[in-house]
Design a protein around this motif. Structure first.
Motif, mmCIF file in Angstrom:
data_model
loop_
_atom_site.group_PDB
_atom_site.id
_atom_site.type_symbol
_atom_site.label_atom_id
_atom_site.label_comp_id
_atom_site.label_asym_id
_atom_site.label_seq_id
_atom_site.Cartn_x
_atom_site.Cartn_y
_atom_site.Cartn_z
ATOM 1 N N SER A 1 0.815 -1.219 0.000
ATOM 2 C CA SER A 1 0.000 0.000 0.000
ATOM 3 C C SER A 1 0.844 1.261 0.000
ATOM 4 O O SER A 1 0.392 2.306 -0.473
ATOM 5 C CB SER A 1 -0.933 0.008 1.213
ATOM 6 N N PHE A 2 2.077 1.175 0.502
ATOM 7 C CA PHE A 2 2.895 2.384 0.594
ATOM 8 C C PHE A 2 3.647 2.669 -0.702
ATOM 9 O O PHE A 2 3.764 3.822 -1.109
ATOM 10 C CB PHE A 2 3.889 2.252 1.746
ATOM 11 N N GLN A 3 4.164 1.630 -1.364
ATOM 12 C CA GLN A 3 4.999 1.866 -2.543
ATOM 13 C C GLN A 3 4.245 2.536 -3.685
ATOM 14 O O GLN A 3 4.785 3.439 -4.329
ATOM 15 C CB GLN A 3 5.624 0.541 -3.001
ATOM 16 N N PRO A 4 3.003 2.157 -4.010
ATOM 17 C CA PRO A 4 2.291 2.912 -5.067
ATOM 18 C C PRO A 4 2.100 4.389 -4.720
ATOM 19 O O PRO A 4 2.190 5.250 -5.602
ATOM 20 C CB PRO A 4 0.958 2.172 -5.168
ATOM 21 N N LEU A 5 1.845 4.667 -3.431
ATOM 22 C CA LEU A 5 1.690 6.065 -3.018
ATOM 23 C C LEU A 5 2.981 6.832 -3.225
ATOM 24 O O LEU A 5 2.985 7.921 -3.819
ATOM 25 C CB LEU A 5 1.271 6.126 -1.549
ATOM 26 N N TRP A 6 4.097 6.288 -2.755
ATOM 27 C CA TRP A 6 5.361 7.010 -2.862
ATOM 28 C C TRP A 6 5.825 7.113 -4.318
ATOM 29 O O TRP A 6 6.462 8.097 -4.700
ATOM 30 C CB TRP A 6 6.423 6.328 -2.016
ATOM 31 N N LYS A 7 5.477 6.122 -5.137
ATOM 32 C CA LYS A 7 5.837 6.196 -6.549
ATOM 33 C C LYS A 7 5.101 7.336 -7.229
ATOM 34 O O LYS A 7 5.683 8.062 -8.053
ATOM 35 C CB LYS A 7 5.518 4.858 -7.226
ATOM 36 N N ARG A 8 3.815 7.523 -6.905
ATOM 37 C CA ARG A 8 3.067 8.652 -7.486
ATOM 38 C C ARG A 8 3.640 9.983 -7.003
ATOM 39 O O ARG A 8 3.680 10.948 -7.772
ATOM 40 C CB ARG A 8 1.590 8.560 -7.092
ATOM 41 N N ILE A 9 4.088 10.038 -5.767
ATOM 42 C CA ILE A 9 4.620 11.291 -5.230
ATOM 43 C C ILE A 9 5.911 11.680 -5.930
ATOM 44 O O ILE A 9 6.088 12.832 -6.346
ATOM 45 C CB ILE A 9 4.815 11.169 -3.709
ATOM 46 N N ILE A 10 6.840 10.736 -6.080
ATOM 47 C CA ILE A 10 8.132 11.085 -6.678
ATOM 48 C C ILE A 10 8.006 11.325 -8.174
ATOM 49 O O ILE A 10 8.864 11.989 -8.776
ATOM 50 C CB ILE A 10 9.182 9.998 -6.386
ATOM 51 N N GLN A 11 6.969 10.800 -8.809
ATOM 52 C CA GLN A 11 6.782 11.042 -10.240
ATOM 53 C C GLN A 11 6.139 12.388 -10.525
ATOM 54 O O GLN A 11 6.403 12.993 -11.562
ATOM 55 C CB GLN A 11 5.925 9.927 -10.850
ATOM 56 N N LYS A 12 5.307 12.875 -9.600
ATOM 57 C CA LYS A 12 4.582 14.123 -9.842
ATOM 58 C C LYS A 12 5.161 15.306 -9.090
ATOM 59 O O LYS A 12 5.148 16.432 -9.599
ATOM 60 C CB LYS A 12 3.114 13.931 -9.448
ATOM 61 N N TYR A 13 5.690 15.088 -7.904
ATOM 62 C CA TYR A 13 6.207 16.172 -7.056
ATOM 63 C C TYR A 13 7.719 16.011 -6.943
ATOM 64 O O TYR A 13 8.208 14.965 -6.499
ATOM 65 C CB TYR A 13 5.548 16.129 -5.677
ATOM 66 N N HIS A 14 8.445 17.071 -7.294
ATOM 67 C CA HIS A 14 9.890 16.932 -7.503
ATOM 68 C C HIS A 14 10.745 17.733 -6.523
ATOM 69 O O HIS A 14 11.966 17.744 -6.663
ATOM 70 C CB HIS A 14 10.244 17.353 -8.937
ATOM 71 N N ASP A 15 10.161 18.414 -5.558
ATOM 72 C CA ASP A 15 10.965 19.090 -4.543
ATOM 73 C C ASP A 15 10.286 18.914 -3.187
ATOM 74 O O ASP A 15 9.178 18.393 -3.078
ATOM 75 C CB ASP A 15 11.163 20.573 -4.876
ATOM 76 N N ASP A 16 10.979 19.329 -2.130
ATOM 77 C CA ASP A 16 10.479 19.105 -0.771
ATOM 78 C C ASP A 16 9.183 19.854 -0.514
ATOM 79 O O ASP A 16 8.311 19.367 0.216
ATOM 80 C CB ASP A 16 11.535 19.530 0.253
ATOM 81 N N TYR A 17 9.034 21.038 -1.090
ATOM 82 C CA TYR A 17 7.855 21.852 -0.811
ATOM 83 C C TYR A 17 6.590 21.219 -1.398
ATOM 84 O O TYR A 17 5.553 21.141 -0.725
ATOM 85 C CB TYR A 17 8.052 23.264 -1.363
ATOM 86 N N SER A 18 6.667 20.773 -2.644
ATOM 87 C CA SER A 18 5.494 20.146 -3.256
ATOM 88 C C SER A 18 5.211 18.791 -2.621
ATOM 89 O O SER A 18 4.040 18.410 -2.461
ATOM 90 C CB SER A 18 5.710 20.000 -4.765
ATOM 91 N N ARG A 19 6.245 18.049 -2.224
ATOM 92 C CA ARG A 19 6.018 16.763 -1.573
ATOM 93 C C ARG A 19 5.419 16.952 -0.185
ATOM 94 O O ARG A 19 4.570 16.164 0.247
ATOM 95 C CB ARG A 19 7.334 15.982 -1.484
#
Length: 592
Positions: free
Chosen positions: A212-230
């Motif tokens: 359940s965690f890996q799909p979430l984190w994969k979407r985050i690193i693909q769409k949000y590219h800096d600390d502020y957006s993440r």
């Protein structure tokens, strides 16, 4: 008819600008039409004075019309069908659609000598040569705006490390206490772990699996590219583009539960919400520069919020983090609020605020505060009441008038008509009460005219006689300006202060803001009052006893003949610890 540069032109004079009714560009550097009648060459060849019937609003200049697609195709077809023999004389050059030299000289403001320019043609023109195609619009401009951070290539190492961490856990389940290690593997600060756990769905099952965690984190690193957006994505669970006050609750509650500098607060459940709301109010006071109650990603980038959150894992003493999280600052704010809130309903009225600092704030300014001039949001919780969160903003703005939010706070209160300028009428309205106060105290007041001249010289506004918000932000004397009109005590302190002593004090306190200096002084005074015999506690005993953290003073211990030497800070002693210590002492003395 008026002759300009040997060209008859007709001018039209209007009192009202023509662009009020007609969308016409009337700048003199451009013409509003393009016609062949105004061509100098045609007029010279014909020998007749052909008058252009268009209305000129300045010097008539030909307008270069961009070629249309049909014209470009027609030119290509003409060149493709033209068969030029190498022995045939060169074709007569056609006139270019660009303005001629004579045409430019005719319509220039100052006539110059006309020189004949002969067109040059190549001896053997190539029939296959085509005009270069214009590059499509915007194709040569690289992308420069990345609202979610500039993309970087991901090698997948983070996901592999996440899988390894989950593999070390029992049954591959990560609980909230395990997410500190997962947050570090994902290159996130430690105290992102609480919101990250909830974003992965931990509140539903109480734990998170790798599936359940890996799909979430994969979407985050693909769409949000800096600390502020993440950070925005994690805090909002990828459902919003801005942060509200409720989004910060999981993060700050996790700080209360796990930070080593707040272990003494874990037993005092009653004060968790008070500390939490204080931190949130301070965050929005500093970060939310738009006063919208919603923090955007650009506002996060312009603030130091993420840096302060990162420093929480490096500093064990929470009081060293003076931005947002200091417990001493919370203690000062809450004690000040508790002194004014006589009925302890966590709301204070205008009469309660009038008692702040022995009536330092003028009544007219208090009316403006309660009128909604500085109310954030679209709704008011209680009419005629100030909530605890609004009091946090008031106290921060009152004690540090150099802060940009404080300047905006008091400017909104003083701007009675809301036109964005402080007029002389508005200044006189607030100064009148200060004038009467000084008369009643036997102090010779300064006439308003003299005070006004002094303030204008001090602020030096861009618009004479009117002070704008920008003028106050650029001036270093803004605190004195505000104190002059609604805080008599600080105004008199400014007037009577020794300039050399003030300079030395500023040098000693270099690096500290006015709020930090005030909070440090008030905290020392409050602690001293707590330890002095015969002083009543500032908190409600019933509320503290229900939370099992009743504050014990030295007077209580002296009445029980209890030896309190070597205890340390008595403010953190619980009633249970004192009761058990007293029982042990009585047992030793043989008292049943």
């Amino acid at each position: 008819m008026t002759t300009l540069c040997a060209v008859p032109c007709q001018f039209l004079g209007l009192k009202i600008p023509i662009y009020h009714s007609v969308l016409v560009d009337q700048r003199c550097s451009r013409a509003i039409h393009h016609c062949d009648v105004c061509n100098v060459v045609q007029r010279l060849e014909s020998g007749a004075a052909i008058v252009c019937k268009s209305i000129h609003y300045g010097v008539c200049q030909p307008v270069a019309i961009p070629p249309t697609k049909a014209r470009i195709i027609k030119k290509r077809e003409e060149k493709a069908t033209a068969k030029v023999s190498p022995h045939s004389p060169p074709a007569k050059p056609q006139l270019s659609p660009q303005p001629k030299v004579a045409d430019q000289l005719q319509h220039s403001p100052q006539p110059k000598e006309v020189t004949e320019v002969k067109p040059t043609t190549s001896a053997t023109p190539s029939p296959k040569s085509d005009p270069p195609n214009p590059a499509p619009s915007g194709s040569a401009i690289p992308r420069f705006y990345f609202p979610l951070g500039q993309p970087v290539s991901e090698d997948g190492k983070e996901l592999k490390k996440v899988s390894e961490v989950f593999g070390t856990l029992k049954e591959g389940k990560a609980f909230k206490s395990d997410f500190g290690e997962i947050a570090k593997v994902c290159n996130c600060p430690l105290y992102w772990k609480g919101p990250l756990f909830l974003a992965a769905g931990g509140d539903k099952l109480g734990c998170v699996t790798s599936a359940s965690f890996q799909p979430l984190w994969k979407r985050i690193i693909q769409k949000y590219h800096d600390d502020y957006s993440r950070f925005m994505a994690i805090m909002t669970r990828m459902k919003g583009s801005y942060l509200t006050a409720d989004d910060f609750v999981p993060l700050i509650q996790d700080v209360i539960d796990t930070h080593p500098g707040l272990t003494f607060l874990q037993e005092a459940q009653e004060f968790h919400s008070r500390y939490l709301h204080t931190v949130i109010a301070r965050i929005f006071y500093t970060v939310n520069r738009s006063w919208s109650g919603q923090i955007s990603i650009p506002e996060l980038r312009r603030s130091n919020l993420l840096q302060v959150i990162s420093s929480l894992e490096e500093e064990d003493d929470i009081n060293q983090i003076t931005d947002f999280f200091s417990y001493e600052h919370f203690y000062v704010i809450y004690c000040k609020f508790w002194e004014l809130d006589t009925d302890h309903d966590l709301f204070i009225s205008q009469q309660d605020l009038a008692r702040h600092n022995d009536g330092a704030i003028s009544s007219r300014m208090a009316e403006r505060i309660f009128s909604g001039a500085v109310t954030r949001g679209s709704t008011v919780s209680r009419e005629g009441k100030m909530s605890y969160t609004e009091f946090v903003w008031f106290l921060l703005a009152e004690e540090d008038k150099k802060h940009p939010t404080a300047i905006e706070y008091w400017f909104r209160c003083m701007d009675l008509d809301g036109d964005g300028l402080l007029s002389m009428y508005e200044l006189e309205y607030f100064y009148e009460e200060q004038y009467n106060k000084m008369v009643s105290l036997g102090i010779e007041p300064m006439p308003f005219e003299d005070c006004l001249c002094q303030m204008l010289d001090m602020i030096n506004p861009a618009i004479p006689g009117k002070i704008s918000l920008r003028d106050l932000k650029q001036s270093r004397m803004t605190p004195l300006f505000f104190d002059t009109f609604f805080n008599l005590e600080k105004y008199l302190d400014h007037e009577q202060r020794d300039p050399f002593a003030a300079a030395k004090e500023a040098e000693d306190m270099e690096g500290m803001s006015d709020w930090e200096r005030y909070a440090a002084e008030e905290y020392e005074m409050l602690v001293a009052d707590e330890t002095m015999p015969g002083q009543d506690d500032v908190f409600d005993d019933d509320a503290l006893e229900s939370a099992e953290v009743r504050r014990v003073t030295r007077a209580d211990m002296e009445e029980a003949d209890y030896d309190y030497t070597g205890i340390g800070d008595v403010s953190t002693i619980t009633a249970q610890s004192v009761t058990s210590s007293l029982a042990a002492t009585n047992q030793q003395e043989g008292v049943k």
